[in-house]
Design a protein around this motif. Structure first.
Motif, PDB file in Angstrom:
ATOM      1  N   LEU A 165       0.717  -1.213   0.128  1.00 20.95           N
ATOM      2  CA  LEU A 165       0.022  -0.034  -0.202  1.00 20.95           C
ATOM      3  C   LEU A 165       0.875   1.327  -0.070  1.00 20.95           C
ATOM      4  O   LEU A 165       0.458   2.130  -0.779  1.00 20.95           O
ATOM      5  N   THR A 166       2.002   1.277   0.854  1.00 21.50           N
ATOM      6  CA  THR A 166       2.673   2.454   0.749  1.00 21.50           C
ATOM      7  C   THR A 166       3.707   2.511   0.077  1.00 21.50           C
ATOM      8  O   THR A 166       4.612   3.594  -0.020  1.00 21.50           O
TER       9      THR A 166
ATOM     10  N   GLU B 134      -3.799   6.467   3.950  1.00 19.14           N
ATOM     11  CA  GLU B 134      -3.900   6.455   2.599  1.00 19.14           C
ATOM     12  C   GLU B 134      -3.334   7.847   1.987  1.00 19.14           C
ATOM     13  O   GLU B 134      -3.759   8.178   0.869  1.00 19.14           O
TER      14      GLU B 134
ATOM     15  N   ARG C 137       3.173   8.557  -2.080  1.00 20.13           N
ATOM     16  CA  ARG C 137       2.684   7.719  -0.961  1.00 20.13           C
ATOM     17  C   ARG C 137       3.360   7.827   0.055  1.00 20.13           C
ATOM     18  O   ARG C 137       4.584   8.000   0.146  1.00 20.13           O
TER      19      ARG C 137
ATOM     20  N   ILE D  76     -10.700  -0.389   2.116  1.00 26.81           N
ATOM     21  CA  ILE D  76     -10.046   0.948   2.048  1.00 26.81           C
ATOM     22  C   ILE D  76     -10.648   2.015   1.306  1.00 26.81           C
ATOM     23  O   ILE D  76     -10.878   3.197   1.779  1.00 26.81           O
ATOM     24  N   ASP D  77     -10.661   1.518  -0.167  1.00 28.35           N
ATOM     25  CA  ASP D  77     -11.157   2.474  -1.167  1.00 28.35           C
ATOM     26  C   ASP D  77     -12.574   2.677  -0.912  1.00 28.35           C
ATOM     27  O   ASP D  77     -13.361   3.931  -1.023  1.00 28.35           O
TER      28      ASP D  77
ATOM     29  N   ALA E   5     -13.005   5.030   1.885  1.00 27.98           N
ATOM     30  CA  ALA E   5     -12.574   6.512   1.582  1.00 27.98           C
ATOM     31  C   ALA E   5     -13.728   7.142   0.793  1.00 27.98           C
ATOM     32  O   ALA E   5     -13.851   8.352   1.183  1.00 27.98           O
TER      33      ALA E   5
ATOM     34  N   ALA F 163      -6.209  12.122   3.732  1.00 25.12           N
ATOM     35  CA  ALA F 163      -7.063  10.964   4.179  1.00 25.12           C
ATOM     36  C   ALA F 163      -8.200  10.928   4.798  1.00 25.12           C
ATOM     37  O   ALA F 163      -8.763   9.810   5.174  1.00 25.12           O
TER      38      ALA F 163
END
Ligand code: PLP
Length: 377
Positions: A52-53, A163, A170, A247-248, A251, A283
């Motif tokens: 992710l990061t 995020e 990122r 997560i999306d 968000a 985020a």
């Protein structure tokens, strides 16, 4: 504008967790697997957070607080050292500096987003300064480039910002160590938990050892340092993995709620959201407004009480750490930090969670409008 007159029937929690059948099934499966402590799910979480990061290493730990503490210890911070940090944060950010034996040095924040002011950081650096510890308040990344440019390790408190992107990059490997939280209210919520992401191989190795007090030598063991017990349980990692899958979607819900708040507060004199830098990806962890008592007709505390009477839960992020009892008593010569001290009396966080429906947020907006009409008229 038409004001609805009806108060919400049930109390609206400030940040309820968004837990569904997936998390419940994952916990059951984990318990049935026999892995209660750190195991395959914690390892999978580390792989997913690294992905992710974009960081080379992700290390799962027991909390965001532990992530910051172990990062500082892993970097060798100790007595005689100073770490520059922000007063507008949860006290854990400063407490971990104290726990290493180093001294927290607070510098003021920017009025726009209440993140640490890099110019003031630069002015505060001296020969004892060994690191900086900025916070990505509410999900707005701190201004990292000028902090990295100081040449000191940056330990980023990214508890609110899993995020986020800073100038297109990122978060996760811009700072020397990026510290995430999996606390119950966070964007990826496991109840408790945290993680460190870093590109620094040596720091990752240190933290790996510090978090579990262990260095294996076949069937024997040895300790090089008096380490900690800050590993993450697989039960919690299983929840975090489900939350990462969402997560999306989460968000997107938060983005809709934030739009609704932005539209509403634009009409309310004296109520202003913190700035969000369009160059960054925010985020959207918290929706913090500042309440100017002159224009809004009452102060933050009166608004918070009135909203509670309307059945709307709110919170305060944050009271300036240097003004809290421990810090006043132990660091008595702290110069005043006018921007942070003023903001501490004005900030109010409105309900924001992917568990909130659009109707919940509409209720919060209606209540805020009614309270404002009463105070500001
Ligand atoms: C800015 C900030 N830093 C650090 C923490 C600590 O994280 P944890 O509760 O996971 O220890 C929190 C909140 O929980 C936070 O809001």
């Amino acid at each position: 504008m038409q004001l609805s007159s009806s108060k919400r029937k049930t109390f609206l929690s400030f940040q309820p967790p968004a837990i569904g059948p997936e998390e419940i099934a994952a916990v059951t499966e984990t318990l049935e697997s026999g892995w209660l402590t750190t195991g395959p799910r914690a390892e999978e979480l580390e792989r997913r957070l690294a992905e992710l990061t974009g960081a080379r290493h992700a290390l799962a730990v027991a909390s965001g607080t532990a992530a910051m503490h172990l990062s500082l210890v892993g970097l060798g911070l100790g007595p005689g050292d100073e770490v520059i940090t922000t007063p507008i944060t949860w006290p854990a950010t400063a407490n971990v500096i104290v726990h290493t034996g180093a001294k927290p040095v607070f510098v003021d924040v920017r009025d726009s987003d209440l993140n640490i002011d890099p110019d003031l950081v630069a002015a505060a650096v001296n020969e004892k300064t060994k690191a900086t510890l900025p916070v990505d308040l509410a999900g707005q990344p701190a201004d990292l480039d000028p902090l990295v440019a100081l040449g000191l390790p940056v330990v980023e408190d990214a508890a609110h910002a899993v995020e986020a992107r800073y100038r297109g990059r990122r978060i996760g490997s811009i700072a020397r160590a990026t510290c995430l939280s999996l606390y119950a209210t966070k964007n990826v919520a496991a109840g408790e938990g945290g993680a460190i992401t870093t590109d620094d191989d040596a720091l990752a190795e240190e933290v790996r050892e510090l978090r579990l007090m262990r260095r294996s030598h076949g069937s024997l063991y040895d300790v090089r340092t008096a380490g900690f017990k800050a590993n993450l349980s697989d039960v919690l990692a299983a929840i975090a993995l489900c939350q990462l899958d969402k997560i999306d979607a989460h968000a997107e819900i938060r983005r809709r709620h934030v739009e609704a708040y932005d539209a509403a507060v634009a009409d309310l004199a004296g109520i202003t959201p913190l700035a969000r830098d369009p160059r960054d990806r925010h985020a959207l962890h918290l929706y913090i407004v500042r309440i100017d008592p002159e224009d809004a007709g009452a102060d933050r505390d009166a608004y918070q009480r009135a909203l509670a009477e309307e059945n709307i839960g709110t919170s305060i992020h944050f009271l300036p750490v240097h003004t809290l009892t421990y810090y006043r008593e132990h660091f008595p010569n702290q110069p005043s930090l006018p921007v942070a001290e003023r903001a501490g009396g004005e900030v109010l966080s409105l309900p924001l969670s992917p568990a909130h429906s659009d109707e919940d947020i509409a209720d919060a907006v209606d209540a805020l409008r009614r309270v404002h009409a009463r105070f500001a008229s």
